[in-house]
Each structure stands twice: as C-alpha cells, then as structure tokens.
Design a protein around this motif. Structure first.
Motif, PDB file in Angstrom:
ATOM      1  N   ASN A 190       6.606  -0.700   9.098  1.00  0.00           N
ATOM      2  CA  ASN A 190       6.098  -1.015  10.439  1.00  0.00           C
ATOM      3  C   ASN A 190       6.527  -2.394  10.931  1.00  0.00           C
ATOM      4  N   LYS A 191       7.539  -2.981  10.272  1.00  0.00           N
ATOM      5  CA  LYS A 191       8.009  -4.303  10.677  1.00  0.00           C
ATOM      6  C   LYS A 191       9.524  -4.302  10.742  1.00  0.00           C
ATOM      7  N   LYS A 192      10.063  -4.730  11.848  1.00  0.00           N
ATOM      8  CA  LYS A 192      11.510  -4.730  12.033  1.00  0.00           C
ATOM      9  C   LYS A 192      12.160  -5.761  11.114  1.00  0.00           C
ATOM     10  N   ASP A 193      13.293  -5.375  10.535  1.00  0.00           N
ATOM     11  CA  ASP A 193      14.063  -6.269   9.664  1.00  0.00           C
ATOM     12  C   ASP A 193      13.201  -6.883   8.570  1.00  0.00           C
ATOM     13  N   ALA A 194      12.504  -6.039   7.811  1.00  0.00           N
ATOM     14  CA  ALA A 194      11.619  -6.532   6.746  1.00  0.00           C
ATOM     15  C   ALA A 194      11.973  -5.872   5.426  1.00  0.00           C
ATOM     16  N   TYR A 195      12.926  -6.459   4.690  1.00  0.00           N
ATOM     17  CA  TYR A 195      13.282  -5.932   3.382  1.00  0.00           C
ATOM     18  C   TYR A 195      13.359  -7.071   2.367  1.00  0.00           C
ATOM     19  N   TRP A 244       1.616   3.780   0.963  1.00  0.00           N
ATOM     20  CA  TRP A 244       0.691   3.109   1.876  1.00  0.00           C
ATOM     21  C   TRP A 244      -0.005   1.963   1.143  1.00  0.00           C
ATOM     22  N   ILE A 245      -0.007   0.776   1.777  1.00  0.00           N
ATOM     23  CA  ILE A 245      -0.704  -0.381   1.211  1.00  0.00           C
ATOM     24  C   ILE A 245      -2.107  -0.494   1.807  1.00  0.00           C
ATOM     25  N   ASN A 246      -2.186  -0.611   3.109  1.00  0.00           N
ATOM     26  CA  ASN A 246      -3.456  -0.632   3.835  1.00  0.00           C
ATOM     27  C   ASN A 246      -3.158  -0.460   5.323  1.00  0.00           C
ATOM     28  N   GLU A 247      -4.200  -0.442   6.138  1.00  0.00           N
ATOM     29  CA  GLU A 247      -4.008  -0.190   7.568  1.00  0.00           C
ATOM     30  C   GLU A 247      -3.236  -1.311   8.244  1.00  0.00           C
ATOM     31  N   GLU A 248      -3.383  -2.551   7.772  1.00  0.00           N
ATOM     32  CA  GLU A 248      -2.703  -3.686   8.387  1.00  0.00           C
ATOM     33  C   GLU A 248      -1.231  -3.762   7.966  1.00  0.00           C
ATOM     34  N   THR A 249      -0.962  -3.623   6.681  1.00  0.00           N
ATOM     35  CA  THR A 249       0.394  -3.754   6.162  1.00  0.00           C
ATOM     36  C   THR A 249       1.216  -2.498   6.404  1.00  0.00           C
ATOM     37  N   GLY A 250       0.581  -1.343   6.345  1.00  0.00           N
ATOM     38  CA  GLY A 250       1.294  -0.085   6.532  1.00  0.00           C
ATOM     39  C   GLY A 250       1.946   0.381   5.243  1.00  0.00           C
ATOM     40  N   GLU A 251       3.134   0.958   5.363  1.00  0.00           N
ATOM     41  CA  GLU A 251       3.810   1.583   4.229  1.00  0.00           C
ATOM     42  C   GLU A 251       4.948   0.711   3.702  1.00  0.00           C
ATOM     43  N   LEU A 252       5.109   0.735   2.385  1.00  0.00           N
ATOM     44  CA  LEU A 252       6.206   0.036   1.731  1.00  0.00           C
ATOM     45  C   LEU A 252       7.153   1.082   1.149  1.00  0.00           C
ATOM     46  N   ALA A 253       8.413   1.036   1.565  1.00  0.00           N
ATOM     47  CA  ALA A 253       9.428   1.934   1.030  1.00  0.00           C
ATOM     48  C   ALA A 253      10.127   1.252  -0.137  1.00  0.00           C
ATOM     49  N   LEU A 254      10.329   1.983  -1.221  1.00  0.00           N
ATOM     50  CA  LEU A 254      10.936   1.454  -2.435  1.00  0.00           C
ATOM     51  C   LEU A 254      12.052   2.375  -2.904  1.00  0.00           C
ATOM     52  N   ARG A 255      13.143   1.781  -3.332  1.00  0.00           N
ATOM     53  CA  ARG A 255      14.215   2.559  -3.953  1.00  0.00           C
ATOM     54  C   ARG A 255      14.744   1.813  -5.163  1.00  0.00           C
ATOM     55  N   LEU A 256      14.792   2.526  -6.295  1.00  0.00           N
ATOM     56  CA  LEU A 256      15.319   1.936  -7.520  1.00  0.00           C
ATOM     57  C   LEU A 256      16.821   1.756  -7.406  1.00  0.00           C
ATOM     58  N   ILE A 257      17.314   0.622  -7.902  1.00  0.00           N
ATOM     59  CA  ILE A 257      18.745   0.353  -7.879  1.00  0.00           C
ATOM     60  C   ILE A 257      19.289   0.560  -9.294  1.00  0.00           C
ATOM     61  N   VAL A 258      20.291   1.389  -9.424  1.00  0.00           N
ATOM     62  CA  VAL A 258      20.904   1.686 -10.714  1.00  0.00           C
ATOM     63  C   VAL A 258      22.325   1.144 -10.708  1.00  0.00           C
ATOM     64  N   GLU A 259      22.641   0.371 -11.733  1.00  0.00           N
ATOM     65  CA  GLU A 259      23.989  -0.207 -11.836  1.00  0.00           C
ATOM     66  C   GLU A 259      25.004   0.874 -12.185  1.00  0.00           C
ATOM     67  N   GLY A 308     -13.698   9.774   4.892  1.00  0.00           N
ATOM     68  CA  GLY A 308     -14.355   9.860   6.195  1.00  0.00           C
ATOM     69  C   GLY A 308     -13.914   8.805   7.182  1.00  0.00           C
ATOM     70  N   ARG A 309     -13.193   7.766   6.726  1.00  0.00           N
ATOM     71  CA  ARG A 309     -12.849   6.634   7.587  1.00  0.00           C
ATOM     72  C   ARG A 309     -11.362   6.491   7.876  1.00  0.00           C
ATOM     73  N   MET A 310     -10.502   6.928   6.971  1.00  0.00           N
ATOM     74  CA  MET A 310      -9.073   6.706   7.139  1.00  0.00           C
ATOM     75  C   MET A 310      -8.288   7.769   6.392  1.00  0.00           C
ATOM     76  N   ASN A 311      -7.002   7.816   6.687  1.00  0.00           N
ATOM     77  CA  ASN A 311      -6.130   8.742   5.975  1.00  0.00           C
ATOM     78  C   ASN A 311      -4.741   8.122   5.879  1.00  0.00           C
ATOM     79  N   PHE A 312      -3.952   8.586   4.928  1.00  0.00           N
ATOM     80  CA  PHE A 312      -2.591   8.094   4.768  1.00  0.00           C
ATOM     81  C   PHE A 312      -1.759   9.142   4.045  1.00  0.00           C
ATOM     82  N   GLN A 313      -0.444   8.939   4.056  1.00  0.00           N
ATOM     83  CA  GLN A 313       0.468   9.835   3.347  1.00  0.00           C
ATOM     84  C   GLN A 313       1.489   9.020   2.564  1.00  0.00           C
ATOM     85  N   ASN A 314       1.692   9.392   1.307  1.00  0.00           N
ATOM     86  CA  ASN A 314       2.728   8.805   0.472  1.00  0.00           C
ATOM     87  C   ASN A 314       3.822   9.830   0.207  1.00  0.00           C
ATOM     88  N   LEU A 315       5.050   9.353   0.039  1.00  0.00           N
ATOM     89  CA  LEU A 315       6.176  10.205  -0.304  1.00  0.00           C
ATOM     90  C   LEU A 315       6.767   9.726  -1.623  1.00  0.00           C
TER      91      LEU A 315
END
Length: 220
Positions: free
Chosen positions: A65-70, A205-220, A182-189
């Motif tokens: 949810n943040k532009k240019d945030a890696y 999903w981290i929380n409502e303020e931070t949103g989602e963090l995408a992660l990809r493992l790097i293999v040499e 009863g208060r919130m919902n989220f989805q993880n992939l």
C-alpha cells in the motif's frame, strides 16, 4: 568482509525488481515495485552487510500500500523452535517460521507475536480447503495485551512457477488464507514449493495501518 557501497546496494535492489515480471500471476507485477522510503540516505548496518556478504538467506520485500517501498531482509538467527529473525538495512526486523511472519519490529503498530501453527499445518496438506485459526497479538504501548483471534479458510488455488533467480524457477502451489473476526478481515497469499514444502513467496497482512508485506526468497 567486502564493504558494499550505497550505489552497489541500490543496484542489487533495482535488479531484483526485474523478478516481479517473471511470475505468471498478474498481481506479482507489483510485487517488487515498492521501496521503504526514508527521508535520510540509507546506510546499511555492519551486521546486515556481514550477513549478506556471508551468503545468508535473503528475501526481497515490498509494502503493497506504499509506492516505491521495497527492501531486503537477511536471516540473522534461528532458534531451537525453528523461529527465525530477519533484519533489513533500514533497521526493520521480522520474526518468521517456515516463511510465515510471527513478529515485526520497526514498522509501527507492530506484531508482538503470532500463532500461525494452524495455517502452517494446512499448507503441508493436500486438502483443497482447510479451516484454521490464526492468532495475532499487536505490540502496543499500553500494559494490556490484546490477542486477536481469527477464523481462517486456507484454499488451494493453482499450481504456478515462481522465478527466484535467473537460473532457478520454483514449482509451487498457491494458497489463499482468508481470515476474519467480528471487527476485521484480511487475506494472505502463499506460494509453497512442491519439492521442499517451503514458502518461497508470499503476501502477508501486518495490520490495518501497515497493510500487506510481499516477500520473495532470492536463490543464488
């Protein structure tokens, strides 16, 4: 240890952005097109650089949810329970277990701890649909600790290739974890490699303020 300049560090991060276009999932075109913006120039810590130069396992991460945030995360420690600590050059940290986030520090409104055993178990099964529970304890400034309980459905979506480097593509199963209370919902992939059963790519999903963090493992 070979010192890494800021320019070299930036080049590594920039080169990882190319990986976003290698997945067959159209949502992944945005996976790495973010960066954790800082007002001051980034100076990676000596600990981060030492771990990276030693060949420690590495994730590239992006806030959805943040532009240019890696950024990058390298694995720092593993305890007897297979709980891992991962650190970034911009002084963030993740607690992980088998690729699932169980704690965060430095994001703001952090996760103090999470119980993800039900989800981890569901990702190892051949079931198309599993019903689980997911517990998250936020890190707050008050003396009261609130543990959030979620009812979740883990659904197998498809079989997909995920490029982890120019020379290695993982054969994965994609799972959706849809959670609500009863208060919130989220989805993880989660993209789980079929051969090793490890989570090699995810959007969590981290929380409502931070949103989602995408992660990809790097293999040499």
């Amino acid at each position: 240890m070979t010192h890494m300049t800021l320019h070299a560090f930036g080049s590594i991060v920039a080169s990882l952005v190319i990986l976003a276009g290698c997945s067959s999932d159209p949502n992944q075109s945005a996976l790495l097109k973010q960066t954790f913006n800082k007002s001051a120039p980034l100076e990676p810590s000596a600990t981060f650089l030492a771990l990276q130069n030693s060949g420690a396992p590495t994730y590239v991460a992006g806030l959805q949810n943040k532009k240019d945030a890696y950024t990058l995360f390298v694995r720092q420690t593993v305890n007897a329970k297979d709980e891992e600590t991962w650190i970034s050059p911009d002084h963030l940290s993740l607690g992980m277990k088998n690729g699932m986030i169980i704690a965060t520090r430095g994001f703001g409104n952090d996760i103090y701890a999470a119980d993800v055993g039900g989800t981890l178990s569901a990702l190892q099964k051949d079931d198309e649909v599993s019903i689980t529970e997911h517990f998250i304890t936020p890190l707050s400034g008050s003396s009261q600790v609130e543990r959030l309980a979620f009812r979740c459905q883990v659904t197998h979506q498809s079989r997909e290739p995920v490029s982890l480097s120019e020379s290695y593509t993982a054969d994965t199963d994609l799972f959706y974890e849809t959670c609500r209370n009863g208060r919130m919902n989220f989805q993880n992939l989660f993209w789980v490699e079929r051969k090793t059963k490890r989570i090699v790519q995810s959007r969590q999903w981290i929380n409502e303020e931070t949103g989602e963090l995408a992660l990809r493992l790097i293999v040499e």
